[in-house]
Design an enzyme around this catalytic site. Structure first.
Site, short mmCIF file in Angstrom:
data_model
loop_
_atom_site.label_atom_id
_atom_site.label_comp_id
_atom_site.label_asym_id
_atom_site.label_seq_id
_atom_site.Cartn_x
_atom_site.Cartn_y
_atom_site.Cartn_z
N CYS A 1 0.83 -1.18 -0.12
CA CYS A 1 -0.08 -0.12 0.00
C CYS A 1 0.69 1.18 0.01
O CYS A 1 0.78 2.11 -0.80
CB CYS A 1 -0.76 0.07 1.15
SG CYS A 1 -2.10 -1.28 1.03
N HIS A 2 1.92 1.35 0.90
CA HIS A 2 2.39 2.50 1.03
C HIS A 2 4.09 2.36 1.01
O HIS A 2 4.70 3.31 1.75
CB HIS A 2 2.05 3.57 2.24
CG HIS A 2 0.54 3.81 2.17
ND1 HIS A 2 -0.32 2.95 2.42
CD2 HIS A 2 -0.24 4.68 1.26
CE1 HIS A 2 -1.55 3.42 2.29
NE2 HIS A 2 -1.55 4.33 1.54
N GLY A 3 4.31 1.08 0.77
CA GLY A 3 5.88 0.72 0.71
C GLY A 3 6.43 0.73 2.11
O GLY A 3 7.68 1.20 2.39
N TYR B 1 -5.44 12.36 -0.81
CA TYR B 1 -4.56 11.10 -0.57
C TYR B 1 -3.21 11.34 -0.63
O TYR B 1 -2.27 11.02 -0.17
CB TYR B 1 -5.12 9.90 -1.48
CG TYR B 1 -4.63 8.65 -0.91
CD1 TYR B 1 -4.87 8.05 0.13
CD2 TYR B 1 -3.85 7.79 -1.89
CE1 TYR B 1 -4.51 6.75 0.74
CE2 TYR B 1 -3.43 6.36 -1.66
CZ TYR B 1 -3.66 6.05 -0.52
OH TYR B 1 -3.20 4.70 -0.30
#
Lengths: 180, 432
Positions: free
Chosen positions: A144-146, B296
Site C-alpha cells: 500500500c505505502h511501501g 490522498y
C-alpha cells in the site's frame, strides 16, 4: 405577592432559590443527556459475539524450514514463519538501537523456539496485509505505502511506525501453538 | 433576504387561500422566480444548480438501489451483481448512481474553484462559503461509505486504510478505530453501519443545502466583476434568465454524463472492485476513488517531522494532520485572503497563482494514483520520484493559501474596478 417579596429579600443575600433550581435542573439534564447518548455510541463497539471469538490452535508440523503460513485469527491474518538460520542471523546481526521501533529479535520469539516467528499480518501504517518474502530485507513488504519489514517482522523502512505485532500465543508442544 | 423584484400575486384561488395560511408559494416565488441576480453572471455560476440536480439524482437512485441491496458481508457483493444482472434496469440505476457520485464531485470542484477565483468567499458571504465546505465534507464521508458498500476488494481495503487513519490519533486512536469497526477488523458490523450512514447523510446534506441557498439569498450572488450590485439596473430575475441558462447547462452535463453511463460506465471505477472482498489479501496497489486522490497524495507526502534527530510527529500522524489541514484551512480562507478586491479578473498575480493552483491540484491527483517510490521524471540514470513531486505540489498547495494569499492582500497592485455592473457592460458594448 408574598413570593415576590421573598425573592427580593433573598436577592440581597446573593443566592436565590431559583438559582439552585436552575443549576440542579441543568445538572440533571446533562446527566440524563449523557445517559441517553452513551448507549447510542457504545452500540458501535464490538458486540459480545465478536468479543467472544475464541483462540485458535495451529499445527506447525507441516511447515518446512524457510516456509511461512497464514492463518486467520479474529478476522486478521497471522503469519507463522519457520525461519532459516540465515534469516535469524540477519535479524540478530543488525544493531537493535538503530531500529525505528527498537526491539531485539529475542524479545519477539519464544525462548527455545527461535526459528518460529509469529506475527499479526497487519501493516502498522494503515492496516494493509504485507506480502511475505518481499521487500529490501526479505521479510515483509506492504504494497500500500511501501513499508519494509525484516525477517523479525520489524519495521526498517517506509511510513509504518511500529513493528508487526506479536500476538499472545503459547507453545503447547514443540509443533503446536495456541494463539489468543 | 434579497427583496424579490416583484411581489407574489397569485391568481389561482386555491393558491391564494393556501398561501395565506402557509406562505410556501411566496417563498418559492421569491427564491426561484423573482430572485434578483447580477445580470453579468457567466456559465461558471450554473455549477451550483448542477450540483443540486445531481444531489437529487443520487438520492432518488440511491433509495431505489437500497430496495435491492443487502448490507451483509456475505451477501453484499452478490446483491450488487444481482442488481446488475437481474433487477429490471438495475444496471442503469447503479451506473447512474456510481457515475453520479463522480460527476457530483467534478461539478462541486468546479463550483469551489469558481468561488475561489471570483472571491465569492469574501464578506458578506463567509457563512455561505463555510456551509458549502460542510456540504463538501459530508459529501466526502457519504461517497467514501458508499464506495465500501459493494464489498469488493477496493471497497474493503479503502475502508481499512481510511478507518486506520483514526488510529494515529494519540491515546484514543485505537479505541476510536475499534468503535468505527465494531470488531477487530473491518467486517460485517462495519458494513452495516456504513450502509445506515450512507443512507441518512444525503438527507443531512440536503438540509445543509437549504441553509446554503438561504445564506446565498441574503446577500445575493457574487458576480464575475466581484463588485456589489448598485441597484435594479444591475440585476435580472432568476426566472426566466437563469432558469433557461441553468437548464441549458443541465442538458450539456446530461449529454456528457450519459456518454459515461452508456459507453464507459466503469471508466472512473477500479477493476479490482469486481473481486469480492478478501480480508486476507491486499491488492497489489490500492487507491481511493479518483476524487479523493489529491488529498490522498498530501497524506502520503509528509515524512516524519523531526527536530535535532528527535522524531516529533511520526509520518503517519503528520500525514493525517496535513490532510486534515488541507481541508480545514479552507474554512479560514475568508480571513487568509483580506484583499478588498474579490474577483481574480482584477488581481494579476492572484490570477496567475490561482491557475498554477488548479494545475497543482491536478498533479496532486495524478501523484495520488502512483506508487510513491516510482520515478516520475527520468533524468539520466535516476530521476525524480512521485514522492518528491507530491511533496513539491503539497508545499505549493499550502503555500498558496497560507503564504501567498496573506501577502498578496498587502502587496498586490490590483487593476481599477468598474463603477458598476451595468456600466461595465455598457462600456464593453460601446467598444464592440
Amino acid at each position: 405577592m408574598s413570593t415576590m417579596e421573598q425573592t427580593t429579600e433573598h436577592e440581597e443575600t446573593g443566592a436565590r432559590r431559583r438559582d439552585f433550581l436552575f443549576v440542579a435542573a441543568g445538572g440533571f439534564g446533562v446527566v440524563a443527556a449523557g445517559a441517553a447518548v452513551w448507549p447510542l455510541v457504545d452500540q458501535m463497539n464490538p458486540s459480545a459475539d465478536v468479543l467472544a471469538l475464541s483462540s485458535i490452535e495451529v499445527d506447525l508440523a507441516p511447515i518446512a524450514v524457510g516456509q511461512a503460513i497464514k492463518v486467520k485469527w479474529r478476522g486478521k491474518p497471522v503469519y507463522i514463519r519457520r525461519r532459516t538460520p540465515a534469516e535469524i542471523a540477519a535479524a540478530r546481526d543488525f544493531p537493535t538501537a538503530d531500529l525505528p521501533d527498537a526491539q531485539s529479535d529475542e524479545e519477539r520469539v519464544k525462548a527455545g523456539h527461535d526459528e518460529w516467528l509469529v506475527v499479526i499480518g497487519v501493516c502498522t501504517h494503515l492496516g494493509c496485509i504485507p506480502i511475505d518474502y518481499q521487500g529490501d530485507y526479505d521479510g515483509w513488504y506492504c504494497p500500500c505505502h511501501g513499508s519494509h519489514y525484516d525477517t523479525s517482522g520489524r519495521i526498517r523502512k517506509g511510513p509504518a511506525p511500529k513493528n508487526l505485532a506479536v500476538p499472545e500465543y503459547t507453545f503447547i508442544n514443540d509443533f503446536r501453538i495456541k494463539i489468543g | 433576504m434579497t427583496a424579490p423584484s416583484r411581489p407574489f400575486e397569485p391568481k389561482n384561488g386555491f393558491v391564494k387561500w393556501f398561501d395565506q395560511q402557509l406562505p410556501i408559494f411566496t417563498l418559492l416565488h421569491g427564491a426561484l422566480v423573482a430572485y434578483p441576480t447580477p445580470k453579468n453572471l457567466n456559465y461558471w455560476w450554473s455549477f451550483g444548480f448542477l450540483a443540486g440536480i445531481l444531489l437529487f439524482v443520487q438520492i432518488i437512485t440511491g433509495v431505489v438501489l437500497a430496495m435491492h441491496y443487502t448490507p451483509h458481508a456475505l451477501m453484499a457483493f452478490d446483491s450488487v451483481e444481482h442488481i446488475m444482472r437481474d433487477v429490471n434496469y438495475g444496471w442503469l440505476l447503479r451506473y447512474v448512481h456510481s457515475n453520479g457520485a463522480a460527476f457530483f464531485f467534478i461539478v462541486v470542484y468546479i463550483h469551489m474553484f469558481r468561488g475561489l477565483y471570483y472571491g465569492s468567499y469574501k464578506g458578506p458571504r463567509e457563512v455561505l462559503w463555510m456551509l458549502g465546505l460542510v456540504i463538501f465534507l459530508l459529501m466526502m464521508a457519504t461517497a467514501f461509505m458508499g464506495y465500501v458498500l459493494p464489498w469488493g476488494q477496493m471497497s474493503f481495503w479503502a475502508a481499512t486504510v481510511i478507518t486506520n487513519l483514526f488510529g494515529a490519533i494519540p491515546l484514543v486512536g485505537d479505541a476510536i478505530v475499534s468503535l468505527l469497526w465494531g470488531g477487530f477488523a473491518v467486517d460485517n458490523p462495519t458494513l452495516n453501519r456504513f450502509f445506515s450512514l450512507h443512507y441518512v447523510l444525503p438527507f443531512v446534506i440536503f438540509g445543509v443545502v437549504i441553509l446554503h441557498i438561504w445564506a446565498l439569498h441574503i446577500p445575493g450572488s457574487n458576480n464575475p466583476l466581484g463588485i456589489d450590485v448598485k441597484g435594479p439596473q444591475d440585476q435580472v430575475d432568476f426566472h426566466p434568465y437563469h432558469v433557461v441558462k441553468d437548464t441549458f447547462m443541465t442538458s450539456v452535463m446530461a449529454i456528457i454524463f450519459f456518454a459515461f453511463v452508456f459507453y464507459a460506465p466503469n471508466y472512473m471505477g477500479h477493476p479490482d472492485n469486481y473481486i469480492p472482498a478478501d480480508p486476507m489479501v491486499t491488492p497489489a496497489h490500492i487507491v481511493p476513488d479518483w476524487y479523493f486522490l489529491p488529498f490522498y497524495a498530501i497524506l502520503r507526502s509528509v515524512p516524519d517531522v523531526t527536530i535535532f534527530g528527535f522524531t516529533l510527529i511520526e509520518a503517519k500522524l503528520a500525514g493525517i494532520m496535513a490532510m486534515a489541514a488541507s481541508l480545514l484551512l479552507l474554512f479560514a480562507l475568508p480571513w487568509l485572503d483580506r484583499s478588498p478586491v474579490r474577483s481574480g479578473t482584477f488581481r494579476p498575480i492572484f490570477k496567475l497563482l490561482f491557475w498554477v493552483l488548479v494545475v497543482d491540484v491536478v498533479i496532486l491527483g495524478i501523484v495520488g494514483a502512483k506508487v510513491p517510490d516510482d520515478i516520475a521524471i527520468t533524468i539520466g540514470e535516476g530521476g525524480i520520484s512521485w514522492l518528491i513531486v507530491g511533496q513539491l505540489t503539497t508545499i505549493y498547495y499550502f503555500g498558496f493559501f497560507l503564504v501567498a494569499l496573506p501577502l498578496l492582500a498587502k502587496f498586490e497592485k490590483t487593476k481599477p474596478l468598474p463603477e458598476s455592473i451595468s456600466e461595465a457592460i455598457l462600456s464593453r458594448n460601446a467598444k464592440a
